[in-house]
Design an enzyme around this catalytic site. Structure first.
Site, PDB file in Angstrom:
ATOM      1  N   TYR A  53      -8.543   5.298 -22.916  1.00  0.00           N
ATOM      2  CA  TYR A  53      -8.715   4.623 -21.635  1.00  0.00           C
ATOM      3  C   TYR A  53      -9.141   5.611 -20.552  1.00  0.00           C
ATOM      4  O   TYR A  53      -8.548   6.678 -20.383  1.00  0.00           O
ATOM      5  CB  TYR A  53      -7.428   3.919 -21.197  1.00  0.00           C
ATOM      6  CG  TYR A  53      -7.543   3.304 -19.821  1.00  0.00           C
ATOM      7  CD1 TYR A  53      -8.348   2.197 -19.607  1.00  0.00           C
ATOM      8  CD2 TYR A  53      -6.881   3.858 -18.728  1.00  0.00           C
ATOM      9  CE1 TYR A  53      -8.485   1.644 -18.339  1.00  0.00           C
ATOM     10  CE2 TYR A  53      -7.005   3.309 -17.464  1.00  0.00           C
ATOM     11  CZ  TYR A  53      -7.818   2.196 -17.283  1.00  0.00           C
ATOM     12  OH  TYR A  53      -7.955   1.663 -16.020  1.00  0.00           O
ATOM     13  N   HIS A  83     -16.312   0.514  -6.677  1.00  0.00           N
ATOM     14  CA  HIS A  83     -15.000   0.434  -6.044  1.00  0.00           C
ATOM     15  C   HIS A  83     -15.039   0.796  -4.559  1.00  0.00           C
ATOM     16  O   HIS A  83     -14.072   0.505  -3.839  1.00  0.00           O
ATOM     17  CB  HIS A  83     -14.004   1.341  -6.776  1.00  0.00           C
ATOM     18  CG  HIS A  83     -13.515   0.762  -8.068  1.00  0.00           C
ATOM     19  ND1 HIS A  83     -14.342   0.205  -9.007  1.00  0.00           N
ATOM     20  CD2 HIS A  83     -12.253   0.667  -8.590  1.00  0.00           C
ATOM     21  CE1 HIS A  83     -13.633  -0.215 -10.039  1.00  0.00           C
ATOM     22  NE2 HIS A  83     -12.360   0.055  -9.806  1.00  0.00           N
ATOM     23  N   ASN A 195      -7.278   6.952  -8.178  1.00  0.00           N
ATOM     24  CA  ASN A 195      -6.123   6.239  -8.725  1.00  0.00           C
ATOM     25  C   ASN A 195      -4.814   6.790  -8.183  1.00  0.00           C
ATOM     26  O   ASN A 195      -3.978   7.280  -8.931  1.00  0.00           O
ATOM     27  CB  ASN A 195      -6.150   6.340 -10.258  1.00  0.00           C
ATOM     28  CG  ASN A 195      -5.579   5.094 -10.913  1.00  0.00           C
ATOM     29  OD1 ASN A 195      -4.902   4.309 -10.267  1.00  0.00           O
ATOM     30  ND2 ASN A 195      -5.856   4.919 -12.186  1.00  0.00           N
ATOM     31  N   TYR A 281      25.245  -3.790  26.659  1.00  0.00           N
ATOM     32  CA  TYR A 281      24.989  -3.256  25.322  1.00  0.00           C
ATOM     33  C   TYR A 281      23.761  -2.352  25.279  1.00  0.00           C
ATOM     34  O   TYR A 281      23.730  -1.353  24.566  1.00  0.00           O
ATOM     35  CB  TYR A 281      24.788  -4.399  24.325  1.00  0.00           C
ATOM     36  CG  TYR A 281      26.029  -5.136  23.909  1.00  0.00           C
ATOM     37  CD1 TYR A 281      27.255  -4.903  24.536  1.00  0.00           C
ATOM     38  CD2 TYR A 281      25.984  -6.089  22.898  1.00  0.00           C
ATOM     39  CE1 TYR A 281      28.393  -5.589  24.153  1.00  0.00           C
ATOM     40  CE2 TYR A 281      27.114  -6.781  22.499  1.00  0.00           C
ATOM     41  CZ  TYR A 281      28.321  -6.535  23.137  1.00  0.00           C
ATOM     42  OH  TYR A 281      29.438  -7.219  22.749  1.00  0.00           O
ATOM     43  N   ARG A 284      25.242   0.914  26.589  1.00  0.00           N
ATOM     44  CA  ARG A 284      26.404   1.435  25.865  1.00  0.00           C
ATOM     45  C   ARG A 284      26.120   1.663  24.385  1.00  0.00           C
ATOM     46  O   ARG A 284      26.653   2.579  23.763  1.00  0.00           O
ATOM     47  CB  ARG A 284      27.559   0.430  26.026  1.00  0.00           C
ATOM     48  CG  ARG A 284      28.887   0.965  25.578  1.00  0.00           C
ATOM     49  CD  ARG A 284      30.042  -0.021  25.693  1.00  0.00           C
ATOM     50  NE  ARG A 284      29.767  -1.294  26.303  1.00  0.00           N
ATOM     51  CZ  ARG A 284      30.385  -2.414  25.955  1.00  0.00           C
ATOM     52  NH1 ARG A 284      31.271  -2.412  24.959  1.00  0.00           N
ATOM     53  NH2 ARG A 284      30.112  -3.551  26.563  1.00  0.00           N
ATOM     54  N   PHE A 329       1.000   4.563 -10.418  1.00  0.00           N
ATOM     55  CA  PHE A 329       0.131   4.266  -9.282  1.00  0.00           C
ATOM     56  C   PHE A 329       0.635   3.100  -8.447  1.00  0.00           C
ATOM     57  O   PHE A 329       0.101   2.816  -7.373  1.00  0.00           O
ATOM     58  CB  PHE A 329      -1.282   3.938  -9.769  1.00  0.00           C
ATOM     59  CG  PHE A 329      -1.288   2.914 -10.886  1.00  0.00           C
ATOM     60  CD1 PHE A 329      -1.016   1.587 -10.641  1.00  0.00           C
ATOM     61  CD2 PHE A 329      -1.536   3.315 -12.194  1.00  0.00           C
ATOM     62  CE1 PHE A 329      -0.996   0.660 -11.662  1.00  0.00           C
ATOM     63  CE2 PHE A 329      -1.524   2.383 -13.227  1.00  0.00           C
ATOM     64  CZ  PHE A 329      -1.251   1.049 -12.963  1.00  0.00           C
ATOM     65  N   GLU A 415      -4.147  -6.817 -13.234  1.00  0.00           N
ATOM     66  CA  GLU A 415      -3.357  -6.229 -12.149  1.00  0.00           C
ATOM     67  C   GLU A 415      -2.697  -7.388 -11.396  1.00  0.00           C
ATOM     68  O   GLU A 415      -3.142  -7.807 -10.327  1.00  0.00           O
ATOM     69  CB  GLU A 415      -4.268  -5.382 -11.259  1.00  0.00           C
ATOM     70  CG  GLU A 415      -4.890  -4.235 -12.059  1.00  0.00           C
ATOM     71  CD  GLU A 415      -6.036  -3.549 -11.354  1.00  0.00           C
ATOM     72  OE1 GLU A 415      -6.264  -3.811 -10.151  1.00  0.00           O
ATOM     73  OE2 GLU A 415      -6.712  -2.728 -12.001  1.00  0.00           O
TER      74      GLU A 415
END
Length: 507
Positions: A53, A83, A195, A281, A284, A329, A415
């Site tokens: 791969y 990409h 990646n 508040y 304080r 990843f 994915e």
């Protein structure tokens, strides 16, 4: 300053130095050895008959397709080109530089299999201040910050657009002017360049640096407001905070005590004649809110530290030479931290806005004029400055909604669960910017209120803060413009000047 990049983790300070201040980088001898060693394993896989791969196959849903040797270089180029599909506004230069540095660090660990010359070219681009154009949208925070990192890889190949000194130009021209030869990608290199979680991690580190300073600023503006509203400092005593030992709370309480030390205003109403029982508040409980934000920041620092020590890629080259697929990843660890930080930012801004509002209301400000106006009725004083705060706080509450709970499947369901960490990082940057503006309004308003307490004078530390502000802000008058004054107060915070002058007084 020169930052050495090797297998050892980078520090947040080094990331900020390169990303924000243009520090140079240099690959260590250990990095060059690790790169060469890992490359041997990748080249062995490239020559093997069994598909591997990222080396001899396609990617994502196309991982089952075997790629012939003569097409593998083209495969890596095509991967990067396809990409680099981002859209929207350009991302800030400091974010792109952080992203490139962190990817360079992962390459330098020797777990990605790229050639030493590829890593060296990325280092040269950083040193030449060549910044690829990266767009806002394109990362799902899983399989790496794919589109942003691909834009950087594209520039490394001499393609796409970059900026040098802010000037947009073709990457090929910028590389040529700097004497840098474009990279001819080989097996797995395109994949290794894109990646990683580098974009979201870079933005986390930068936001943490900003927020660390802003929480110190918040203690300063709170102390100024406490004086302006004739509130007490007794609630910040260390013995009280020892009863609830959250570290950040104790830090904020101690800082408030030091900032308010020797305050004539506080001393003026400390005696038995004071009829105040308890402060609101928002006054304080300042250490509890600011302190919880500090503790959240510390936790996120732990996450960032772990990620800075990581080598994120898929597949990875292990020390024994094996090349294995993994899911490191996935951006969930970083995405959660990014989302988490947006919550205390919204709350610190919210309590700041409440403190500001008290100074403007004659029913709660203990003798201050309405809206701190020079001539109430003729002018509106700081009324609309508080509106601005309120608008920002409302936006910060929306930005505190987490991005990491969302997921949109991609790549033909390969994915099928993503982190949205890049989106979490982008909204966190807007949150940090919003908090700075809210604190600027409180700083400006508290300084005006302290002026109105004359002849009483504030503590030396808060007086120094007022004096520093007055260098940039003219003060009240019939023709006063508040927008530039708010901008000047924000610049005082951003420059570090406010922190420096107060720290000098409380050291």
């Amino acid at each position: 300053m020169k930052v050495l990049v090797g297998p050892a983790p980078l520090t947040p300070r080094e990331v900020v130095a390169v990303a924000r201040h243009g520090a140079a980088v240099e690959l260590t001898s250990d990095a060059l050895e690790a790169l060469a060693r890992a490359r041997v394993a990748i080249e062995a896989l490239a020559e093997a008959e069994t598909p591997s791969y990222g080396v001899s196959t396609g990617f994502g849903a196309l991982a089952t397709r075997h790629i012939a040797p003569e097409l593998r270089a083209q495969l890596q180029k095509s991967l990067v080109r396809s990409h680099a599909a981002g859209a929207g506004p350009e991302v800030e230069e400091e974010v792109v530089r952080a992203l490139m540095l962190l990817r360079l660090h992962t390459l330098a660990t020797g777990h990605t299999g790229v050639r030493p010359e590829t890593a060296a070219t990325m280092a040269a681009m950083l040193n030449a201040r060549i910044t690829p154009v990266v767009h806002e949208y394109g990362s799902l925070g899983c399989s790496g910050d794919l589109a942003p990192l691909s834009a950087c890889a594209l520039a490394l190949m001499g393609e796409g657009q970059v900026r040098v000194d802010g000037v947009l130009q073709p990457a090929a021209d910028a590389l040529a002017k700097a004497g840098i030869a474009p990279v001819e990608l080989r097996e797995k290199e395109g994949l290794a360049l894109i990646n990683g979680t580098d974009g979201m991690l870079g933005m986390l580190v930068l936001a943490m640096a900003d927020l660390s300073d802003l929480l110190d600023v918040a203690d300063i503006t709170a102390a100024m407001t406490i004086e302006a509203l004739l509130a007490t400092d007794r609630v910040f005593a260390p013995e009280l905070h020892a009863l609830r030992p959250h570290p950040g709370q104790q830090v904020s309480a101690a800082r408030l005590t030091r900032i308010l030390r020797d305050s004539p205003i506080v001393a003026s109403h400390r005696g038995p004649d004071c009829n105040r029982v308890q402060d609101a508040y928002s006054l304080r409980c300042t250490p509890q809110v600011h302190g919880a934000a500090r503790d959240t920041l510390d936790y996120c620092g732990v996450v960032a530290g772990r990620e800075l020590a990581s080598a994120v890629d898929n597949p990875v080259v292990l020390d024994d030479g094996r090349v294995e697929s993994n899911g490191n990843f996935h951006g969930a660890p970083v995405a959660y931290a990014l989302d988490f930080l947006a919550i205390p930012i919204a709350d610190v801004a919210s309590i700041s806005e409440r403190r500001t509002d008290r100074m403007l209301d004659v029913h709660r400000s203990h003798g201050l004029p309405a809206f701190l106006a020079d001539d109430p009725g003729v002018d509106s004083g700081h009324m609309i400055a508080q509106y601005t705060q309120a608008a920002i706080v409302s936006e910060l509450k929306r930005l505190a909604n987490p991005a990491s709970v969302d997921s949109i499947p991609s790549s033909a369901m390969q994915e099928d669960h993503v982190s949205m960490g890049w989106s979490a990082a982008r909204k966190l940057r807007r949150s940090v910017d919003g908090l700075r503006k809210v604190l600027a309004v409180e700083l400006l308003t508290a300084a005006r209120a302290l002026d109105l307490r004359a002849p009483l004078v504030p503590a030396p530390a808060t007086a120094a803060a007022v004096a520093a502000l007055r260098v940039h802000v003219r003060g009240p008058g019939p023709d006063r413009h508040l927008a530039p004054e708010i901008a000047a107060a924000e610049e005082l915070i951003l420059s570090g000047t406010l922190l420096a002058v107060v720290q000098k007084e409380i050291a």
